[in-house]
Design a protein around this motif. Structure first.
Motif, PDB file in Angstrom:
ATOM      1  N   GLY A 137      -6.836 -17.308 -44.799  1.00  0.00           N
ATOM      2  CA  GLY A 137      -8.670 -17.068 -43.962  1.00  0.00           C
ATOM      3  C   GLY A 137      -9.363 -15.860 -43.911  1.00  0.00           C
ATOM      4  O   GLY A 137      -8.625 -15.009 -45.572  1.00  0.00           O
ATOM      5  N   SER A 153     -14.084 -16.572 -38.576  1.00  0.00           N
ATOM      6  CA  SER A 153     -14.528 -17.229 -39.606  1.00  0.00           C
ATOM      7  C   SER A 153     -12.679 -17.608 -39.836  1.00  0.00           C
ATOM      8  O   SER A 153     -12.236 -16.324 -40.184  1.00  0.00           O
ATOM      9  CB  SER A 153     -14.879 -17.128 -40.622  1.00  0.00           C
ATOM     10  OG  SER A 153     -16.597 -16.720 -40.731  1.00  0.00           O
ATOM     11  N   THR A 168      -8.769 -20.152 -41.358  1.00  0.00           N
ATOM     12  CA  THR A 168      -8.331 -22.267 -41.380  1.00  0.00           C
ATOM     13  C   THR A 168      -7.988 -22.231 -40.967  1.00  0.00           C
ATOM     14  O   THR A 168      -6.701 -21.188 -39.859  1.00  0.00           O
ATOM     15  CB  THR A 168      -7.504 -21.616 -42.376  1.00  0.00           C
ATOM     16  OG1 THR A 168      -8.736 -21.283 -43.930  1.00  0.00           O
ATOM     17  CG2 THR A 168      -7.508 -23.410 -43.268  1.00  0.00           C
ATOM     18  N   ARG A 202     -11.665 -25.213 -42.704  1.00  0.00           N
ATOM     19  CA  ARG A 202     -11.945 -23.968 -42.470  1.00  0.00           C
ATOM     20  C   ARG A 202     -13.092 -23.499 -41.728  1.00  0.00           C
ATOM     21  O   ARG A 202     -14.513 -24.583 -41.484  1.00  0.00           O
ATOM     22  CB  ARG A 202     -13.083 -23.019 -44.394  1.00  0.00           C
ATOM     23  CG  ARG A 202     -12.108 -23.754 -44.929  1.00  0.00           C
ATOM     24  CD  ARG A 202     -12.627 -23.153 -46.295  1.00  0.00           C
ATOM     25  NE  ARG A 202     -10.417 -22.324 -47.543  1.00  0.00           N
ATOM     26  CZ  ARG A 202     -10.377 -20.996 -46.972  1.00  0.00           C
ATOM     27  NH1 ARG A 202     -10.773 -20.662 -46.571  1.00  0.00           N
ATOM     28  NH2 ARG A 202      -9.359 -21.136 -48.321  1.00  0.00           N
TER      29      ARG A 202
END
Length: 350
Positions: A223, A267, A269, A311
């Motif tokens: 990530g 933000s 995954t 993502r």
């Protein structure tokens, strides 16, 4: 004489009417009568509440049965997706070797190995060169074959994922329709449902299994988050992180109506999607990098808008608040994990 009798009758009638009205008003102001009415109203309100709860439980059961079917396909898709990710990593490693061989073959042509052999001045040199060429050719062939096999596996896995998604589609559509019915019912019965207190009674086994899966998932996907988290949903925090009823509550609870949007806190995954009908309902884990992950629970699968390995950006809608699993009121259970362990989310939230 008749006139006197008529007057007497009318007077008696009026007197009787007055007594009747007064007696009615007297009964209406009777404290015992008021108490009885209040008790009847309470009994009816309780019956209405039980009826609303029962109807919603039936709808939840129907939705959960559909989502179990959806989840069986999710699990198969997850296996293909994880295998696909591993093969893509292997392909990236083989890519440079494969390209080098192709460039050399194009520049030198297939006669290069023959030229090397013919340039040998003695037979012993020829044999030595032949052995070297044989080893090189064998190694290069192995690289080419391996690259092609990985490519084939990737194509098969992509096709398998699409096939499973096509099989899953009608069940997912049915679950989404049932979810919308549930949202509508909750809205209609909101007056009664507001009396329901939100609570969780998660088993130790469910908590330990959740933590184990989060730790495993943290190593699968990378990530690129900021490390600063936004609030994942609007609503009222009904339970903080910490000890509660003799057990550790490993996150915070944010209460709001079913269907309220849930957003990615940062933000990263999507590293885990899991159905746990007897515990956390349906939950998602997002890996933000640097050992930081966030978990979102008690949702319905049909409200989830992301997929495993996807993502996501900070603030992107990923699902909706639900009342799935061991929960008696709609809310989001939100956790923060650092290096595989649950920690207090509050220091991370902006």
């Amino acid at each position: 004489m008749k006139r006197k009798i008529l007057v007497a009758v009318l007077a008696a009638s009026l007197a009787f009417s007055t007594w009747t009205v007064e007696s009615i008003f007297a009964a209406g102001s009777n404290p015992e009568s008021k108490l009885k009415q209040i008790q009847e109203d309470k009994t009816k309100a309780k019956a209405d509440l039980n009826q609303a709860r029962s109807a919603l439980n039936e709808q939840k059961k129907k939705l959960q049965d559909l989502e179990k079917k959806v989840d069986s396909y999710d699990q198969q898709i997850a296996k293909y997706t994880q295998s696909l990710a591993e093969n893509q990593k292997m392909l990236e490693k083989q890519e440079s070797k494969f390209k080098k061989i192709l460039v050399r073959m194009y520049q030198e042509g297939q006669m290069d190995y023959t030229v090397r052999l013919l340039e040998a001045e003695t037979f012993s040199e020829f044999l030595a060169r032949f052995e070297t060429v044989r080893i090189i050719v064998k190694q290069e062939k192995a690289i080419l074959d391996n690259y092609i096999n990985i490519k084939r596996k990737i194509e098969k896995e992509k096709a398998a994922i699409e096939k499973e998604k096509q099989k899953q589609a009608p069940y997912l559509e049915a679950a989404r329709n049932e979810y919308q019915k549930l949202v509508k019912s909750v809205s209609e019965k909101n007056q009664n449902l507001k009396h329901l207190e939100h609570q969780e009674e998660l088993t130790r086994e469910a908590i330990e299994e959740k933590n184990r899966l989060v730790r495993e998932a943290s190593g699968r996907y990378s990530g690129t988050g900021t490390g600063e988290l936004m609030w994942p949903a609007n609503g009222r925090m009904t339970s903080p992180y910490g000890w509660r009823n003799g057990r550790m509550h490993e996150g915070i609870d944010i209460a709001n109506d079913i269907g309220t949007p849930i957003y990615a806190a940062d933000s990263g995954t999507v590293s885990l999607m899991k159905s746990d009908p007897d515990g956390y309902g349906y939950y998602i884990v997002i890996n933000h990098g640097n050992g930081l992950s966030t978990l979102y629970a008690h949702m319905y699968r049909s409200s989830v808008t992301v997929s495993l390995g996807q993502r996501v950006r900070k603030g992107q809608r990923i699902a909706s608040i639900g009342n799935n699993g061991r929960s008696t009121g709609p809310h989001l259970h939100f956790e923060v994990h650092k290096n595989g362990n649950p920690v207090d989310p509050m220091p991370y939230l902006q």
